[in-house]
Write a protein that holds these residues in place. Structure first.
Motif, PDB file in Angstrom:
ATOM      1  N   ARG A  90      74.540  54.777  45.647  1.00  0.00           N
ATOM      2  CA  ARG A  90      75.571  54.372  46.598  1.00  0.00           C
ATOM      3  C   ARG A  90      75.036  53.175  47.654  1.00  0.00           C
ATOM      4  O   ARG A  90      75.852  52.335  47.868  1.00  0.00           O
ATOM      5  N   GLN A 116      80.190  54.510  39.048  1.00  0.00           N
ATOM      6  CA  GLN A 116      80.426  54.846  40.513  1.00  0.00           C
ATOM      7  C   GLN A 116      81.756  54.315  41.113  1.00  0.00           C
ATOM      8  O   GLN A 116      82.106  55.247  41.843  1.00  0.00           O
ATOM      9  N   TYR A 151      84.235  53.983  50.923  1.00  0.00           N
ATOM     10  CA  TYR A 151      84.189  54.278  49.642  1.00  0.00           C
ATOM     11  C   TYR A 151      83.977  52.722  48.513  1.00  0.00           C
ATOM     12  O   TYR A 151      84.813  51.787  48.930  1.00  0.00           O
ATOM     13  N   ASP A 194      83.614  57.366  42.985  1.00  0.00           N
ATOM     14  CA  ASP A 194      84.365  57.270  44.577  1.00  0.00           C
ATOM     15  C   ASP A 194      85.894  57.392  44.583  1.00  0.00           C
ATOM     16  O   ASP A 194      86.309  57.820  45.508  1.00  0.00           O
ATOM     17  N   CYS A 199      75.491  50.045  45.677  1.00  0.00           N
ATOM     18  CA  CYS A 199      76.866  49.648  45.566  1.00  0.00           C
ATOM     19  C   CYS A 199      77.364  48.950  46.863  1.00  0.00           C
ATOM     20  O   CYS A 199      78.132  47.862  47.135  1.00  0.00           O
ATOM     21  N   ASP A 214      76.397  54.623  53.750  1.00  0.00           N
ATOM     22  CA  ASP A 214      75.492  54.917  52.408  1.00  0.00           C
ATOM     23  C   ASP A 214      74.182  54.232  52.758  1.00  0.00           C
ATOM     24  O   ASP A 214      73.447  54.358  51.827  1.00  0.00           O
TER      25      ASP A 214
END
Length: 518
Positions: A163, A463, A120, A467, A166, A186
């Motif tokens: 994602r 985001q 995450y 998450d 990130c 991801d």
């Protein structure tokens, strides 16, 4: 070039992803390499992902390579493509002799395989400045395109691109191989293909196709108008308008956001500086303290995460004494109105109920993701706020008279500043010689018992919030919003007295706002 006439290159397809192999062959032909489709005795350069000579010989089913044949890593081919022809072979290009494996500890740190990447985004430190901007820009462009398309599966596709971006932002090294992302949740096959193409060629055909898509270019321009979403932008395109100038010329209808968004588009497209944000925050703190002693005013959003520029300013208000916050925001708006600093805006009363804590997160009737009392609008920033000014000059600000009727804000008329037919239109105001510039501002009033959850939510990033809320639900069966954290099993709220306490309750590492830029 002479080297390209002599070199005969064979790219071993084994261990190379199918799409990547196609891209490599395409690049070789584009730059007029002599390429062998199968290994023959005239091959001078064998390019492979294998790590030892023994592995290559086994696959090629030969006892030894011809003396004139060089066994090379893919990095030789990448360097050659960049040079538009075969480059001189260096030690870094050669495959090690014998059966020894590549010793990763001898590689530079940036090439070492990382420790497992946390699942995450809320479990990863994500600084504002990172090592992989070119990859993230490409992935976020694809995300942006998917969000604009709004087909049934485009939301999930956009989220997947985001994602992946990130993950790359959290890396402590520049990406040099897709293998460095092994095990990252991801990073799917499609993402890998885009990244590999950028690694090999410096760009991705898929990304460039989107970047140069005429429809996307129009949508990119038109959705930047304050008050215009993808649906409105598409309606404008359907009418044959492709620029903001054309919309201004032809648009006759629209709510207050659109009318002012179009009239002041050039102002609002100019990014707000950190100095402006700080000056405004100081000004509001001064006015707020005069209205309510002990009130807290916090600059949130991207500025709290370390950004030096932004599209708007988010200020979060609270007071440690329960109930003291009631009516404060309306009084502050009246002060700003009396100083003629409000251009336009809308006040929304709080719609919070206890059910908000445990029900599924839904937008309010005003399309907001939380239920706080708030004002959303445009403030007239005196241009001198763009520089360092004294407190006397800042706090003595009286605004500028532009012949508009002042109105008080009260709960019986909780809407927005109105403009009567005899008053100047937004376009007329924008066309005047002005000593101020239009700036987007959100003012949010939060009860103190919800404050630190609101602080996390309004700090972002989007985001990070998504998450940490997903993590709370899947890991603990907690419902998390900007209003609080709720244990769905025990049916009780979990209060927190600091941001860090929220992280501790969830069992995730505490990251300061500067490390939440995913």
């Amino acid at each position: 070039m002479e080297a390209s006439k002599k070199a005969v290159v064979y790219i071993m397809p084994q261990k190379i992803q199918k799409q990547r192999y196609k891209d490599m062959m395409k690049a070789a032909l584009k730059h007029k390499f002599i390429v062998a489709e199968i290994f023959k005795s005239n091959v001078t350069h064998v390019v492979t992902e294998y790590e030892t000579v023994a592995q290559v010989l086994k696959v090629l089913k030969i006892a030894a390579l011809p003396q004139h044949t060089n066994l090379l890593k893919v990095n030789w081919f990448i360097d050659s493509v960049k040079a538009r022809g075969p480059v001189q072979i260096q030690d870094k290009h050669r495959i090690p002799q014998g059966d020894e494996q590549v010793d990763h500890k001898d590689l530079p740190e940036s090439a070492s395989l990382p420790t497992p990447i946390p699942e995450y985004a809320c479990q990863r430190s994500t600084p504002l400045k990172h090592y992989n901007a070119k990859f993230c820009e490409a992935l976020e462009l694809l995300q942006d395109y998917a969000e604009m398309r709004e087909a049934d599966d485009d939301y999930m596709r956009a989220l997947a691109w985001r994602r992946a971006s990130c993950v790359l932002k959290s890396l402590k090294f520049p990406l040099t191989s897709v293998a460095q992302l092994k095990g990252a949740k991801d990073i799917g096959k499609h993402v890998e293909q885009v990244l590999q193409s950028i690694l090999d060629h410096g760009t991705s055909d898929e990304v460039e196709k989107v970047r140069n898509n005429p429809w996307y270019q129009k949508m990119k321009i038109l959705t930047k108008v304050f008050g215009a979403g993808t649906k409105t932008a598409q309606e404008w395109i359907d009418k044959g308008w492709s620029s903001v100038a054309e919309v201004k010329e032809n648009q006759t209808k629209g709510d207050w956001r659109l009318r002012f968004g179009l009239a002041f588009h050039e102002d609002l497209m100019e990014l707000v500086t950190r100095l402006e944000a700080d000056n405004f925050t100081k000004f509001i703190k001064h006015q707020s303290e005069n209205l309510l002693s002990g009130v807290s005013v916090e600059l949130c959003g991207g500025f709290k995460r370390g950004k030096t520029k932004g599209h708007d300013i988010d200020l979060l208000f609270t007071h440690p004494s329960k109930g003291k916050e009631s009516g404060f925001l309306l009084r502050l708006l009246s002060v700003l109105e009396s100083k003629n600093l409000i251009l336009c805006g809308k006040w929304n009363k709080s719609t919070y109920t206890e059910e908000v804590m445990y029900s599924d997160s839904k937008r309010t009737r005003n399309n907001q993701l939380d239920h706080f009392e708030k004002w959303i609008g445009i403030i007239k920033f005196p241009k001198k706020w763009q520089r360092e000014i004294s407190e006397e000059e800042l706090f003595g600000e009286e605004g500028e008279n532009v012949s508009l009727t002042s109105e008080s804000y009260d709960e019986s008329e909780p809407a927005m500043k109105k403009f009567k037919s005899e008053e100047l239109s937004p376009r007329d105001i924008a066309a005047q010689t002005r000593s101020w510039i239009a700036r987007r501002v959100d003012l949010i009033m939060v009860p103190y018992d919800q404050y630190f959850y609101a602080l996390v939510g309004w700090t972002g990033s989007k985001q990070f919030n998504r998450d940490i809320r997903t993590y709370a639900k899947r890991t603990h069966n907690y419902a998390m919003t900007s209003h609080g954290l709720y244990d769905l099993k025990e049916r009780k709220a979990l209060p927190a007295k600091s941001e860090k306490e929220i992280f501790d309750i969830l069992g995730v590492p505490y990251f300061p706002p500067e490390e939440r830029n995913c």
